[in-house]
Design a protein around this motif. Structure first.
Motif, short mmCIF file in Angstrom:
data_model
loop_
_atom_site.label_atom_id
_atom_site.label_comp_id
_atom_site.label_asym_id
_atom_site.label_seq_id
_atom_site.Cartn_x
_atom_site.Cartn_y
_atom_site.Cartn_z
N GLU A 96 0.84 -1.19 -0.26
CA GLU A 96 -0.14 0.03 0.02
C GLU A 96 0.81 1.49 -0.05
OE1 GLU A 96 -2.55 -0.70 3.28
OE2 GLU A 96 -3.93 -1.65 2.36
N GLU A 97 2.09 1.02 0.00
CA GLU A 97 2.94 2.31 0.06
C GLU A 97 2.78 2.82 -1.30
OE1 GLU A 97 6.99 2.24 1.48
OE2 GLU A 97 6.81 0.21 1.86
N SER A 98 2.80 4.40 -1.32
CA SER A 98 2.96 5.10 -2.65
C SER A 98 4.08 4.74 -3.41
CB SER A 98 2.80 6.70 -2.23
OG SER A 98 4.02 6.95 -1.81
N ASP A 99 4.02 5.03 -4.94
CA ASP A 99 4.78 4.98 -5.79
C ASP A 99 6.08 5.69 -5.27
OD1 ASP A 99 3.61 3.15 -7.20
OD2 ASP A 99 2.64 4.66 -8.59
N GLU A 100 5.75 7.02 -5.05
CA GLU A 100 6.84 7.90 -4.68
C GLU A 100 7.68 7.48 -3.39
OE1 GLU A 100 3.71 8.75 -4.93
OE2 GLU A 100 3.79 10.17 -6.54
N ALA A 101 7.01 6.76 -2.52
CA ALA A 101 7.71 6.29 -1.35
C ALA A 101 8.55 4.90 -1.70
CB ALA A 101 6.73 5.80 -0.23
N LEU A 102 7.94 4.29 -2.46
CA LEU A 102 8.75 2.83 -2.89
C LEU A 102 10.02 3.39 -3.81
CD1 LEU A 102 5.95 0.60 -4.01
CD2 LEU A 102 7.39 0.27 -2.08
N ASP A 103 9.89 4.69 -4.67
CA ASP A 103 10.99 5.24 -5.49
C ASP A 103 12.11 5.59 -4.63
OD1 ASP A 103 12.51 5.67 -7.89
OD2 ASP A 103 11.53 7.90 -7.70
N ALA A 104 11.83 6.01 -3.34
CA ALA A 104 12.99 6.52 -2.47
C ALA A 104 13.82 5.44 -1.83
CB ALA A 104 12.35 7.77 -1.69
N GLN A 159 7.21 -4.91 -6.21
CA GLN A 159 7.51 -3.51 -6.12
C GLN A 159 8.41 -2.79 -6.79
OE1 GLN A 159 8.71 -3.67 -1.87
NE2 GLN A 159 6.57 -3.02 -1.09
N GLN A 160 9.55 -3.80 -7.27
CA GLN A 160 10.58 -3.35 -8.23
C GLN A 160 9.56 -3.03 -9.70
OE1 GLN A 160 14.01 -5.95 -8.62
NE2 GLN A 160 13.79 -6.28 -6.35
N LEU A 161 8.95 -3.91 -9.98
CA LEU A 161 8.05 -3.65 -11.23
C LEU A 161 7.24 -2.32 -11.11
CD1 LEU A 161 7.56 -4.62 -14.17
CD2 LEU A 161 5.46 -6.20 -12.71
N ARG A 162 6.87 -1.93 -9.93
CA ARG A 162 5.94 -0.80 -9.95
C ARG A 162 6.82 0.37 -10.07
NH1 ARG A 162 2.77 -0.48 -4.55
NH2 ARG A 162 2.50 1.68 -5.31
N VAL A 163 7.86 0.17 -9.33
CA VAL A 163 8.87 1.50 -9.40
C VAL A 163 9.35 1.61 -10.90
CG1 VAL A 163 11.14 2.29 -8.77
CG2 VAL A 163 9.70 1.23 -7.02
N ALA A 164 9.69 0.63 -11.38
CA ALA A 164 10.30 0.52 -12.80
C ALA A 164 9.08 1.50 -13.86
CB ALA A 164 10.22 -0.70 -13.56
N GLN A 165 7.83 1.10 -13.34
CA GLN A 165 6.71 1.52 -14.25
C GLN A 165 6.47 3.30 -13.98
OE1 GLN A 165 3.63 -1.02 -12.88
NE2 GLN A 165 3.88 -2.46 -14.60
N PHE A 166 6.68 3.49 -12.59
CA PHE A 166 6.53 4.81 -11.99
C PHE A 166 7.72 5.55 -12.77
CE2 PHE A 166 8.01 8.01 -8.74
CZ PHE A 166 6.91 8.82 -8.77
N ARG A 167 8.98 5.20 -12.78
CA ARG A 167 9.97 6.00 -13.35
C ARG A 167 9.79 6.01 -15.02
NH1 ARG A 167 15.26 3.28 -9.96
NH2 ARG A 167 14.63 4.27 -7.93
#
Length: 227
Positions: free
Chosen positions: A12-20, A30-38
């Motif tokens: 449930e962490e935000s993409d911004e929080a995971l990216d940090a 979560q790695q996949l989510r961060v890749a998509q976010f970036r």
């Protein structure tokens, strides 16, 4: 808190929080989510005509999904990972081409032109049916002075996307360039052949070189003086 609750909280962490957070702290999902976010952040930069910033976002996105072994024992299908990797690679090629135009550098294998070609090639290994990537590879090859390779790439892009007017226009332009170069080359070859024929009688009129009379025992013939 139970382990399942902990995992749910992480998801449930935000993409911004995971990216940090560093990669090693993230689950494969979560790695996949961060890749998509970036990658999406890179898209925004590219739309705002900031290709070098976009290129950096795409590289950081690719870092999250670059290695299959990070996902082998996870609940993430490799097909999802590969699909995201292709998007990152394809966008890296697009950003590299735009960055080259922005910098004004002469195209070379060592700058953004070479990067555009290499990222396109990597994307096509995973998905050879993407017309946009074939088109980007063709543009990079043309910039690098290889119109024959560019012709093949544009032809494949046109085969996959025959209704795209930009692809068709580039294909026709490169076809004309390659045909013109081949015509010029044939003209040069014909001119050289005529010159060789004209010189032939002069060459025949020269006296034959005297025989040196080496015997089979000489070092020249036995190979001892070969380079």
């Amino acid at each position: 808190m139970a382990d399942s609750d902990t995992e749910l909280a992480k998801d449930e962490e935000s993409d911004e929080a995971l990216d940090a957070r560093p990669k090693w702290e993230l689950t494969p999902r979560q790695q996949l989510r961060v890749a998509q976010f970036r990658r999406l952040k890179g898209n925004a930069q590219l739309r705002e005509k900031r290709p070098q910033e976009a290129f950096t976002f795409y590289k950081n996105a690719l870092f999250m999904v670059e290695f299959d072994e990070d996902f082998e024992e996870a609940d993430v299908a490799l097909e999802e990972v590969h699909a995201e990797r292709v998007k990152c690679l394809a966008n890296l090629a697009a950003a590299a081409l735009s960055a080259l135009a922005e910098t004004g550098d002469n195209p070379s294998e060592d700058n953004f032109a070479g990067k555009a070609k290499r990222y396109s090639q990597r994307a096509l290994k995973l998905n050879p049916a993407d017309a946009r990537v074939w088109f980007r590879r063709g543009r990079a090859e043309l910039l690098l002075g290889d119109p024959d390779a560019a012709l093949r790439s544009f032809a494949e892009a046109n085969r996959l996307s025959p209704q795209d007017p930009e692809v068709r226009r580039c294909l026709q332009e490169v076809q004309a360039t390659v045909q013109s170069a081949r015509t010029a080359q044939r003209q040069v070859e014909r001119t050289m052949a005529k010159a060789a024929v004209a010189e032939a009688p002069k060459a025949a009129a020269k006296p034959a070189a005297p025989r040196l009379g080496f015997s089979p025992k000489d070092k020249f013939l036995r190979g001892q003086w070969l380079h």
